[in-house]
Design a protein around this motif. Structure first.
Motif, PDB file in Angstrom:
ATOM      1  N   VAL A  46      79.523  49.876  63.371  1.00  0.00           N
ATOM      2  CA  VAL A  46      78.537  50.024  64.437  1.00  0.00           C
ATOM      3  C   VAL A  46      77.318  49.225  64.007  1.00  0.00           C
ATOM      4  CG1 VAL A  46      77.078  51.656  65.715  1.00  0.00           C
ATOM      5  CG2 VAL A  46      79.400  52.325  65.015  1.00  0.00           C
ATOM      6  N   ALA A  47      76.896  48.266  64.837  1.00  0.00           N
ATOM      7  CA  ALA A  47      75.784  47.400  64.497  1.00  0.00           C
ATOM      8  C   ALA A  47      74.448  48.115  64.650  1.00  0.00           C
ATOM      9  CB  ALA A  47      75.807  46.160  65.390  1.00  0.00           C
ATOM     10  N   ALA A  48      73.468  47.671  63.878  1.00  0.00           N
ATOM     11  CA  ALA A  48      72.108  48.177  64.032  1.00  0.00           C
ATOM     12  C   ALA A  48      71.624  47.843  65.458  1.00  0.00           C
ATOM     13  CB  ALA A  48      71.185  47.515  63.007  1.00  0.00           C
ATOM     14  N   ALA A  49      70.771  48.679  65.989  1.00  0.00           N
ATOM     15  CA  ALA A  49      70.297  48.474  67.365  1.00  0.00           C
ATOM     16  C   ALA A  49      68.789  48.656  67.446  1.00  0.00           C
ATOM     17  CB  ALA A  49      70.988  49.450  68.312  1.00  0.00           C
ATOM     18  N   ALA A  50      68.176  47.851  68.271  1.00  0.00           N
ATOM     19  CA  ALA A  50      66.733  47.964  68.510  1.00  0.00           C
ATOM     20  C   ALA A  50      66.442  49.212  69.330  1.00  0.00           C
ATOM     21  CB  ALA A  50      66.234  46.721  69.239  1.00  0.00           C
ATOM     22  N   ALA A  51      65.195  49.651  69.282  1.00  0.00           N
ATOM     23  CA  ALA A  51      64.788  50.843  70.028  1.00  0.00           C
ATOM     24  C   ALA A  51      64.896  50.607  71.522  1.00  0.00           C
ATOM     25  CB  ALA A  51      63.356  51.218  69.670  1.00  0.00           C
ATOM     26  N   THR A 104      68.085  51.986  65.303  1.00  0.00           N
ATOM     27  CA  THR A 104      69.104  52.704  64.535  1.00  0.00           C
ATOM     28  C   THR A 104      69.787  51.757  63.552  1.00  0.00           C
ATOM     29  OG1 THR A 104      70.757  52.299  66.246  1.00  0.00           O
ATOM     30  CG2 THR A 104      69.532  54.377  66.379  1.00  0.00           C
ATOM     31  N   PRO A 105      70.241  52.284  62.408  1.00  0.00           N
ATOM     32  CA  PRO A 105      70.844  51.429  61.384  1.00  0.00           C
ATOM     33  C   PRO A 105      72.311  51.100  61.683  1.00  0.00           C
ATOM     34  CG  PRO A 105      70.883  53.696  60.648  1.00  0.00           C
ATOM     35  CD  PRO A 105      70.146  53.675  61.981  1.00  0.00           C
ATOM     36  N   GLU A 157      75.595  54.892  56.245  1.00  0.00           N
ATOM     37  CA  GLU A 157      74.457  54.312  56.986  1.00  0.00           C
ATOM     38  C   GLU A 157      73.737  53.317  56.089  1.00  0.00           C
ATOM     39  OE1 GLU A 157      71.991  57.193  59.388  1.00  0.00           O
ATOM     40  OE2 GLU A 157      73.072  58.585  58.071  1.00  0.00           O
ATOM     41  N   PHE A 158      73.498  52.118  56.603  1.00  0.00           N
ATOM     42  CA  PHE A 158      72.762  51.105  55.858  1.00  0.00           C
ATOM     43  C   PHE A 158      71.269  51.210  56.154  1.00  0.00           C
ATOM     44  CE2 PHE A 158      76.874  48.539  56.274  1.00  0.00           C
ATOM     45  CZ  PHE A 158      77.354  49.025  55.084  1.00  0.00           C
ATOM     46  N   ASN A 159      70.473  50.574  55.321  1.00  0.00           N
ATOM     47  CA  ASN A 159      69.025  50.586  55.470  1.00  0.00           C
ATOM     48  C   ASN A 159      68.585  49.312  56.192  1.00  0.00           C
ATOM     49  OD1 ASN A 159      66.314  51.277  55.127  1.00  0.00           O
ATOM     50  ND2 ASN A 159      66.190  50.227  53.179  1.00  0.00           N
ATOM     51  N   ASP A 160      69.048  49.141  57.429  1.00  0.00           N
ATOM     52  CA  ASP A 160      68.760  47.899  58.148  1.00  0.00           C
ATOM     53  C   ASP A 160      68.291  48.127  59.581  1.00  0.00           C
ATOM     54  OD1 ASP A 160      71.140  48.811  59.253  1.00  0.00           O
ATOM     55  OD2 ASP A 160      72.103  46.840  59.249  1.00  0.00           O
ATOM     56  N   ALA A 161      67.804  49.327  59.869  1.00  0.00           N
ATOM     57  CA  ALA A 161      67.368  49.626  61.240  1.00  0.00           C
ATOM     58  C   ALA A 161      66.129  48.807  61.596  1.00  0.00           C
ATOM     59  CB  ALA A 161      67.059  51.110  61.384  1.00  0.00           C
ATOM     60  N   ILE A 216      87.671  54.653  67.075  1.00  0.00           N
ATOM     61  CA  ILE A 216      86.465  54.049  67.650  1.00  0.00           C
ATOM     62  C   ILE A 216      85.301  54.985  67.290  1.00  0.00           C
ATOM     63  CG2 ILE A 216      87.677  52.827  69.509  1.00  0.00           C
ATOM     64  CD1 ILE A 216      86.846  55.073  71.423  1.00  0.00           C
ATOM     65  N   ALA A 217      84.080  54.517  67.462  1.00  0.00           N
ATOM     66  CA  ALA A 217      82.908  55.283  67.026  1.00  0.00           C
ATOM     67  C   ALA A 217      82.874  56.706  67.589  1.00  0.00           C
ATOM     68  CB  ALA A 217      81.631  54.542  67.379  1.00  0.00           C
ATOM     69  N   SER A 218      83.252  56.869  68.848  1.00  0.00           N
ATOM     70  CA  SER A 218      83.166  58.204  69.458  1.00  0.00           C
ATOM     71  C   SER A 218      84.113  59.205  68.802  1.00  0.00           C
ATOM     72  CB  SER A 218      83.430  58.121  70.962  1.00  0.00           C
ATOM     73  OG  SER A 218      84.746  57.675  71.213  1.00  0.00           O
ATOM     74  N   ASP A 219      85.158  58.736  68.118  1.00  0.00           N
ATOM     75  CA  ASP A 219      86.047  59.661  67.397  1.00  0.00           C
ATOM     76  C   ASP A 219      85.296  60.387  66.283  1.00  0.00           C
ATOM     77  OD1 ASP A 219      88.387  59.025  68.879  1.00  0.00           O
ATOM     78  OD2 ASP A 219      88.705  57.240  67.643  1.00  0.00           O
TER      79      ASP A 219
END
Length: 162
Positions: free
Chosen positions: A157-162, A118-119, A109-113, A26-29
């Motif tokens: 991990v999906a991109a997330a809004a601020a 966050t991307p 990391e993708f360029n989609d933030a 999972i992401a936290s790993d």
């Protein structure tokens, strides 16, 4: 309307050794303890990655039919190509990882933030199987070709809004 996701400005980084322990990550790993990820500079091709299931077959005589099932999953090999930079810390980390028998954590990391957000990120563990230099012709840029054998699930991990 959806927006096309482009590869340009994506960033691949190598992190600390991280062995797959037969349980999906999972992401936290990949983020616990604030591990250091080093950007691999000069990438020109990031290849592909993603699960494919092994095909299991049984040729049943009485039915005259081949029966099929899905077996184990394999996240594949990722062929990463970089313009050689003898001083790039990420390329040097790849070369050092190839000499190790351990698998390492990777972050893509993708360029989609979204603005201020966050991307999208992909985390995975992989063995660095090769780091070959490619020289080609006089009017060519020398390349570092690395093969990553992904040894875990790929955590999305999906991109997330601020």
């Amino acid at each position: 309307m959806s927006i096309l996701l482009v590869t340009a400005k994506s960033k691949l980084s190598i992190g600390p050794a991280l062995a797959f322990d037969n349980t999906d990550f999972i992401a936290s790993d990949f983020t616990t303890g604030t591990p250091t990820y080093v950007l691999i500079g000069g990438t020109t091709n990031l290849g592909s990655a993603g699960d494919t299931s092994e095909l299991i077959t049984s040729n049943q005589i009485d039915a005259g039919r081949t029966r099929k099932a899905k077996g184990t999953r394999n996240a594949g090999s990722m062929a990463v190509i970089c313009d050689i930079d003898i001083a790039d810390a990420g390329q040097l980390a790849l070369i050092a990882a190839e000499k190790s028998r351990e698998s390492f954590s990777f972050m893509l990391e993708f360029n989609d933030a979204p603005s201020g957000g966050t991307p999208s990120i992909r985390y995975f563990s992989a063995f660095v199987m090769s780091t070959a230099e490619q020289y080609d012709e006089a009017n060519s840029v020398m390349k570092l070709n690395a093969t990553l054998e992904i040894d875990s699930n790929i955590v999305r991990v999906a991109a997330a809004a601020a």
